[in-house]
Design a protein around this motif. Structure first.
Motif, mmCIF file in Angstrom:
data_model
loop_
_atom_site.group_PDB
_atom_site.id
_atom_site.type_symbol
_atom_site.label_atom_id
_atom_site.label_comp_id
_atom_site.label_asym_id
_atom_site.label_seq_id
_atom_site.Cartn_x
_atom_site.Cartn_y
_atom_site.Cartn_z
ATOM 1 N N PHE A 394 0.800 -1.228 0.000
ATOM 2 C CA PHE A 394 0.000 0.000 0.000
ATOM 3 C C PHE A 394 0.833 1.278 0.000
ATOM 4 O O PHE A 394 0.352 2.318 -0.447
ATOM 5 C CB PHE A 394 -0.938 0.007 1.209
ATOM 6 N N VAL A 395 2.049 1.219 0.538
ATOM 7 C CA VAL A 395 2.869 2.428 0.623
ATOM 8 C C VAL A 395 3.824 2.534 -0.563
ATOM 9 O O VAL A 395 3.934 3.584 -1.199
ATOM 10 C CB VAL A 395 3.658 2.473 1.944
ATOM 11 N N PHE A 396 4.510 1.435 -0.884
ATOM 12 C CA PHE A 396 5.601 1.510 -1.853
ATOM 13 C C PHE A 396 5.239 1.013 -3.252
ATOM 14 O O PHE A 396 5.487 1.700 -4.242
ATOM 15 C CB PHE A 396 6.810 0.722 -1.334
ATOM 16 N N VAL A 397 4.634 -0.173 -3.362
ATOM 17 C CA VAL A 397 4.474 -0.808 -4.673
ATOM 18 C C VAL A 397 3.280 -0.262 -5.447
ATOM 19 O O VAL A 397 3.427 0.278 -6.553
ATOM 20 C CB VAL A 397 4.364 -2.341 -4.524
ATOM 21 N N TYR A 398 2.063 -0.399 -4.890
ATOM 22 C CA TYR A 398 0.861 -0.031 -5.650
ATOM 23 C C TYR A 398 0.821 1.443 -6.051
ATOM 24 O O TYR A 398 0.536 1.747 -7.224
ATOM 25 C CB TYR A 398 -0.394 -0.405 -4.858
ATOM 26 N N PRO A 399 1.066 2.394 -5.149
ATOM 27 C CA PRO A 399 1.027 3.806 -5.583
ATOM 28 C C PRO A 399 2.026 4.113 -6.694
ATOM 29 O O PRO A 399 1.701 4.836 -7.654
ATOM 30 C CB PRO A 399 1.358 4.581 -4.299
ATOM 31 N N SER A 400 3.233 3.552 -6.597
ATOM 32 C CA SER A 400 4.256 3.815 -7.610
ATOM 33 C C SER A 400 3.921 3.152 -8.931
ATOM 34 O O SER A 400 4.043 3.763 -10.002
ATOM 35 C CB SER A 400 5.631 3.326 -7.109
ATOM 36 N N LEU A 401 3.501 1.888 -8.883
ATOM 37 C CA LEU A 401 3.147 1.171 -10.109
ATOM 38 C C LEU A 401 1.970 1.834 -10.825
ATOM 39 O O LEU A 401 1.985 2.009 -12.054
ATOM 40 C CB LEU A 401 2.809 -0.286 -9.795
ATOM 41 N N ILE A 402 0.941 2.190 -10.062
ATOM 42 C CA ILE A 402 -0.239 2.814 -10.662
ATOM 43 C C ILE A 402 0.127 4.137 -11.317
ATOM 44 O O ILE A 402 -0.344 4.457 -12.432
ATOM 45 C CB ILE A 402 -1.330 3.013 -9.586
ATOM 46 N N TYR A 403 0.983 4.907 -10.670
ATOM 47 C CA TYR A 403 1.400 6.191 -11.241
ATOM 48 C C TYR A 403 2.179 5.978 -12.539
ATOM 49 O O TYR A 403 1.941 6.665 -13.546
ATOM 50 C CB TYR A 403 2.244 6.948 -10.226
ATOM 51 N N LEU A 413 5.267 9.169 -19.484
ATOM 52 C CA LEU A 413 6.267 8.578 -18.600
ATOM 53 C C LEU A 413 7.675 8.954 -19.048
ATOM 54 O O LEU A 413 8.056 8.739 -20.196
ATOM 55 C CB LEU A 413 6.115 7.054 -18.589
ATOM 56 N N THR A 414 8.442 9.526 -18.114
ATOM 57 C CA THR A 414 9.823 9.924 -18.406
ATOM 58 C C THR A 414 10.786 9.024 -17.648
ATOM 59 O O THR A 414 10.414 8.361 -16.677
ATOM 60 C CB THR A 414 10.061 11.383 -17.998
ATOM 61 N N TRP A 415 12.040 9.024 -18.093
ATOM 62 C CA TRP A 415 13.045 8.201 -17.427
ATOM 63 C C TRP A 415 13.251 8.589 -15.958
ATOM 64 O O TRP A 415 13.346 7.706 -15.097
ATOM 65 C CB TRP A 415 14.373 8.276 -18.188
ATOM 66 N N PRO A 416 13.346 9.877 -15.615
ATOM 67 C CA PRO A 416 13.486 10.227 -14.196
ATOM 68 C C PRO A 416 12.341 9.711 -13.329
ATOM 69 O O PRO A 416 12.562 9.177 -12.242
ATOM 70 C CB PRO A 416 13.519 11.764 -14.213
ATOM 71 N N ALA A 417 11.093 9.852 -13.835
ATOM 72 C CA ALA A 417 9.933 9.355 -13.077
ATOM 73 C C ALA A 417 10.007 7.838 -12.930
ATOM 74 O O ALA A 417 9.703 7.289 -11.856
ATOM 75 C CB ALA A 417 8.638 9.754 -13.779
ATOM 76 N N LEU A 418 10.400 7.139 -13.993
ATOM 77 C CA LEU A 418 10.520 5.679 -13.952
ATOM 78 C C LEU A 418 11.567 5.249 -12.933
ATOM 79 O O LEU A 418 11.315 4.362 -12.094
ATOM 80 C CB LEU A 418 10.893 5.158 -15.340
ATOM 81 N N ILE A 419 12.731 5.865 -12.961
ATOM 82 C CA ILE A 419 13.822 5.492 -12.053
ATOM 83 C C ILE A 419 13.452 5.780 -10.596
ATOM 84 O O ILE A 419 13.676 4.945 -9.703
ATOM 85 C CB ILE A 419 15.116 6.240 -12.443
ATOM 86 N N ILE A 420 12.865 6.946 -10.352
ATOM 87 C CA ILE A 420 12.506 7.328 -8.981
ATOM 88 C C ILE A 420 11.493 6.358 -8.381
ATOM 89 O O ILE A 420 11.643 5.900 -7.250
ATOM 90 C CB ILE A 420 11.945 8.769 -8.948
ATOM 91 N N HIS A 421 10.495 5.983 -9.148
ATOM 92 C CA HIS A 421 9.436 5.136 -8.592
ATOM 93 C C HIS A 421 9.841 3.669 -8.515
ATOM 94 O O HIS A 421 9.371 2.944 -7.630
ATOM 95 C CB HIS A 421 8.146 5.331 -9.396
ATOM 96 N N ILE A 422 10.710 3.223 -9.401
ATOM 97 C CA ILE A 422 11.282 1.877 -9.238
ATOM 98 C C ILE A 422 12.149 1.838 -7.981
ATOM 99 O O ILE A 422 12.139 0.856 -7.222
ATOM 100 C CB ILE A 422 12.097 1.486 -10.486
ATOM 101 N N PHE A 423 12.874 2.923 -7.722
ATOM 102 C CA PHE A 423 13.705 3.013 -6.521
ATOM 103 C C PHE A 423 12.835 2.954 -5.262
ATOM 104 O O PHE A 423 13.196 2.298 -4.269
ATOM 105 C CB PHE A 423 14.520 4.304 -6.545
ATOM 106 N N ILE A 424 11.682 3.615 -5.285
ATOM 107 C CA ILE A 424 10.765 3.574 -4.143
ATOM 108 C C ILE A 424 10.288 2.143 -3.895
ATOM 109 O O ILE A 424 10.230 1.675 -2.755
ATOM 110 C CB ILE A 424 9.563 4.512 -4.379
ATOM 111 N N ILE A 425 9.957 1.431 -4.974
ATOM 112 C CA ILE A 425 9.523 0.032 -4.837
ATOM 113 C C ILE A 425 10.642 -0.825 -4.243
ATOM 114 O O ILE A 425 10.399 -1.662 -3.359
ATOM 115 C CB ILE A 425 9.084 -0.521 -6.208
#
Length: 438
Positions: A394-403, A413-425
């Motif tokens: 609920f905190v790390f995976v779903y919000p980042s994946l959905i975004y 979708l940009t590379w910075p956004a992709l890298i940041i949210h994969i890092f959060i996961i």
């Protein structure tokens, strides 16, 4: 409302978490985890608005997960939501057993004019602080020696039938199991103000205790000595696990904000709530850690429930335990109701299919609480395991994946956004794995 909902039992374990992480790294982690969980919560709030051509005004976050991930999203979100609810109920049962035990002990000793001293290392004076774990009886069982001209046999009988782990957790069943079986626990929602009162009183207690004890700090960046812990410790993931649950509101934040009179202020209100929660955690954690009397006691003595560092005959701690006990006894049926609605409605299409179904579910939940209170009454451990588990989804995976998926479908979708949210996961996954390695 968000502050009151988010503030829970985790506040009692924050000083222990800071001790596990180290004073400096503990402060840094509270700030970073607050910012990270706020951002992920913001992504949850905005998730419905990123679904085109669909009326999502009545959707909850599990509905959003179902939209993006199908039945897997629906059932996995249910699973992790149940982990958070049942984990919270188990922690409540352990703490209610603790508070009921110490409250009963205080009342018995007061009524029978018994002067009792705990057989544990501690400070002297009117503001006594104890170290239960140093007595070789961890978690603390409050073994006592009696000084009284009264009937020793009666006292021993009381201690036999009023035991923190062997008897008291079972006594709670008689009170709480019938309440769990009520069709609607709306009556208990009226006592929601007790949560605010309890937290305010805890802040008051911490402030008064610190004023009497003074500050006891020594900065050793990487080396440990007899009384102090290093500023940075390898055990820091234990604090991040606790903080994941401490800042966890992601599965119900949409529901809470739906009642906001000015929806355009949702992000502002959410940010203010997280700021106040983080400030409260910081204040309680830092003050308890800094004022803990070292020497003569080691900082390692800080308990997973910091109230256990005050003896059962401490008046201020007695009042705090009374407040928290009644608050938890009113919140516990509400948590059970939420668990029942989510699980039984998913399987049977009805939140109350029959008394038999409800009773079986409640027996399982209560049984888990009793078992933990009997064999593993370590609230810090329970909080960090359940927090890291439900937080992964609920905190790390779903919000980042959905975004990321919504941006990809919109071609934004940009590379910075992709890298940041994969890092959060990856941070969430590392947080969960670390709980089982440390």
């Amino acid at each position: 409302m968000i502050w009151n909902t988010m503030m829970g039992t985790s506040i009692l374990s924050i000083p222990w978490g800071i001790k596990q992480a180290g004073f400096t790294s503990g402060i840094i982690l509270i700030l970073l985890m607050g910012i990270l969980t706020l951002y992920c919560c913001y992504r949850v709030v905005k998730s419905r608005q990123m679904i085109p051509l669909t009326d999502t005004s009545n959707w909850e976050f599990p509905d959003v997960c179902k939209y993006y991930f199908g039945s897997f999203g629906q059932w996995s979100s249910l699973l992790f939501s149940m982990v958070s609810l049942v984990g919270a109920m188990v922690v409540y049962w352990v703490l209610m057993s603790n508070f009921l035990f110490n409250t009963g002990k205080f009342i018995y000793n007061f009524v029978h004019d018994i002067n009792v001293t705990d057989i544990v290392p501690g400070t002297n004076g009117s503001n006594k602080v104890i170290c239960p774990s140093a007595a070789g009886d961890y978690p603390p069982q409050n073994r006592t020696v009696m000084f009284s001209s009264g009937n020793r046999t009666g006292f021993e009988l009381f201690e036999e039938w009023w035991d923190k782990s062997k008897t008291v957790p079972f006594y709670l069943i008689a009170v709480l199991l019938p309440l769990l079986n009520l069709k609607s626990p709306s009556f208990f929602a009226k006592f929601n103000v007790l949560g605010t009162v309890s937290v305010v009183y805890l802040v008051f207690l911490v402030t008064v205790k610190a004023a009497h004890l003074g500050m006891h700090l020594e900065f050793n960046w990487f080396t440990e000595n007899e009384f102090f812990v290093p500023e940075f410790r390898i055990l820091f993931p234990q604090l991040t696990g606790v903080l994941t649950l401490a800042f966890f509101i992601h599965n119900c934040v949409i529901t809470l904000l739906q009642n906001n009179r000015n929806p355009e202020n949702n992000v502002r209100d959410l940010s203010i709530a997280y700021f106040l929660v983080g400030l409260t955690y910081l204040y309680v954690g830092v003050i308890i850690f800094a004022s803990f009397p070292s020497p003569p006691l080691s900082k390692e003595c800080i308990e997973q429930n910091f109230l256990d560092n005050f003896p059962s005959d401490d008046i201020m701690s007695f009042v705090a335990r009374i407040f928290l006990l009644f608050q938890m006894m009113t919140v516990y049926p509400l948590l059970g109701y939420l668990a029942r609605v989510q699980l039984l409605r998913q399987f049977f299409g009805n939140a109350y299919p029959s008394l038999f179904h409800v009773l079986i579910l409640n027996l399982a939940i209560v049984g888990a609480g009793v078992a933990m209170a009997r064999f593993y009454p370590n609230i810090g451990g329970i909080i960090r395991y359940s927090g890291a588990t439900c937080g992964l989804a609920f905190v790390f995976v779903y919000p980042s994946l959905i975004y990321m998926i919504s941006l990809h479908r919109a071609g934004q979708l940009t590379w910075p956004a992709l890298i940041i949210h994969i890092f959060i996961i990856l941070l969430g996954l590392a947080n969960l794995i670390a709980q089982f390695l440390l």
